[in-house]
Design a protein around this motif. Structure first.
Motif, PDB file in Angstrom:
ATOM      1  N   SER A  18       0.856  -1.187   0.000  1.00  0.00           N
ATOM      2  CA  SER A  18       0.000   0.000   0.000  1.00  0.00           C
ATOM      3  C   SER A  18       0.887   1.229   0.000  1.00  0.00           C
ATOM      4  O   SER A  18       2.103   1.149   0.268  1.00  0.00           O
ATOM      5  N   ARG A  19       0.297   2.373  -0.267  1.00  0.00           N
ATOM      6  CA  ARG A  19       1.056   3.631  -0.229  1.00  0.00           C
ATOM      7  C   ARG A  19       1.649   3.853   1.158  1.00  0.00           C
ATOM      8  O   ARG A  19       2.798   4.256   1.290  1.00  0.00           O
ATOM      9  N   ASP A  20       0.860   3.585   2.192  1.00  0.00           N
ATOM     10  CA  ASP A  20       1.352   3.812   3.552  1.00  0.00           C
ATOM     11  C   ASP A  20       2.549   2.932   3.880  1.00  0.00           C
ATOM     12  O   ASP A  20       3.500   3.378   4.537  1.00  0.00           O
ATOM     13  N   LEU A  21       2.507   1.671   3.451  1.00  0.00           N
ATOM     14  CA  LEU A  21       3.635   0.779   3.702  1.00  0.00           C
ATOM     15  C   LEU A  21       4.892   1.258   2.977  1.00  0.00           C
ATOM     16  O   LEU A  21       5.995   1.225   3.529  1.00  0.00           O
ATOM     17  N   ILE A  22       4.710   1.710   1.751  1.00  0.00           N
ATOM     18  CA  ILE A  22       5.852   2.208   0.975  1.00  0.00           C
ATOM     19  C   ILE A  22       6.436   3.457   1.618  1.00  0.00           C
ATOM     20  O   ILE A  22       7.660   3.595   1.773  1.00  0.00           O
ATOM     21  N   VAL A  23       5.557   4.366   2.009  1.00  0.00           N
ATOM     22  CA  VAL A  23       6.009   5.610   2.644  1.00  0.00           C
ATOM     23  C   VAL A  23       6.729   5.304   3.958  1.00  0.00           C
ATOM     24  O   VAL A  23       7.767   5.904   4.272  1.00  0.00           O
ATOM     25  N   GLY A  24       6.197   4.374   4.731  1.00  0.00           N
ATOM     26  CA  GLY A  24       6.840   4.015   5.988  1.00  0.00           C
ATOM     27  C   GLY A  24       8.233   3.437   5.778  1.00  0.00           C
ATOM     28  O   GLY A  24       9.189   3.799   6.479  1.00  0.00           O
ATOM     29  N   ALA A  25       8.358   2.534   4.792  1.00  0.00           N
ATOM     30  CA  ALA A  25       9.659   1.937   4.507  1.00  0.00           C
ATOM     31  C   ALA A  25      10.638   2.977   3.967  1.00  0.00           C
ATOM     32  O   ALA A  25      11.823   2.993   4.336  1.00  0.00           O
ATOM     33  N   ALA A  26      10.150   3.856   3.091  1.00  0.00           N
ATOM     34  CA  ALA A  26      11.013   4.903   2.532  1.00  0.00           C
ATOM     35  C   ALA A  26      11.446   5.875   3.621  1.00  0.00           C
ATOM     36  O   ALA A  26      12.615   6.306   3.655  1.00  0.00           O
TER      37      ALA A  26
END
Length: 234
Positions: free
Chosen positions: A10-18
């Protein structure tokens, strides 16, 4: 095999990892390969959510902006403009201090980032509601952003080494205590921020008093013909 109850990505997972990569290693650490590995997915799957690395970094920056408290600008808070700016500045700096590596992205301005635009809207709206002409409200937002972002880029005290021999009095006659700054990093940096913030707000208070005494018709030549200038903060 049963389908997973939640999407793998999800966008949130990607943003969190980034965001975690940016915090740990800086902006250059973010890549499709690194993110895919951290999330346990294939690289191309990221493009279903973000087209470019820059879009990911913009989203990380916006997530940091979303942590800034804006409640002091709400009419029901009943705060005067100076007190609201003071508390907002501290909230903004606290958010940036936790994520200093993303500051260069935030320094570009809010662009199309929703949370960044909400910050700009709140500050500009509060200043104009307090009687500042729109052009000056824009400048106040810009001034505050310059000051807050600058304070988050690096530690002043941390820039000095804990080695008395590095500050030979024959070369640096006024830096005899400079080697002590590093161990007092938080005290020095927070004190500097509060000193600068108080100076800014004191100066603005004098301008606001003069503006109030003069009235709208005598707002001053600096704002002549510029009453329609919009916000530049956030």
């Amino acid at each position: 095999m049963a389908r997973p109850r939640k999407p793998l990505l999800s966008r949130d997972l990607i943003v969190g990892a980034a965001g975690a990569l940016v915090d740990a290693e800086g902006l250059e650490a973010v890549s499709t390969r690194r993110l895919a590995a951290a999330l346990g997915v294939s690289g191309p799957s990221l493009y279903n959510h973000f087209r470019t690395k820059d879009e990911i970094l913009e989203a990380v920056a916006d997530a940091v902006s979303a942590r800034v408290d804006l409640s002091m600008f709400e009419p029901e808070a009943g705060r005067d403009w100076r007190g609201a700016l003071h508390d907002w500045a501290h909230s903004y700096r606290d958010a940036l201090s936790d994520h200093p590596n993303i500051v260069p992205v935030l320094a570009r301005g809010p662009g199309r980032r929703p949370a960044g635009l909400r910050v700009a809207d709140a500050v500009f709206g509060a200043m104009t509601a307090a009687g500042w002409p729109p052009a000056q409200a824009t400048r106040i937002g810009a001034l505050m952003r310059y000051f807050i972002l600058g304070s988050a880029v690096a530690s002043f005290a941390g820039g000095f080494v804990d080695d008395e021999a590095a500050y030979d009095p024959s070369d640096y006659p006024h830096l005899g205590q400079a080697h002590l700054l590093a161990e007092r990093r938080r005290e020095v940096d927070e004190g500097a921020f509060e000193t600068g913030l108080a100076a800014l707000l004191d100066g603005l208070a004098l301008q606001h008093e003069a503006l109030t005494d003069a009235g709208p018709a005598d707002a001053g030549p600096a704002d002549a013909g510029r009453a329609d200038v919009g916000p530049a903060d956030g």
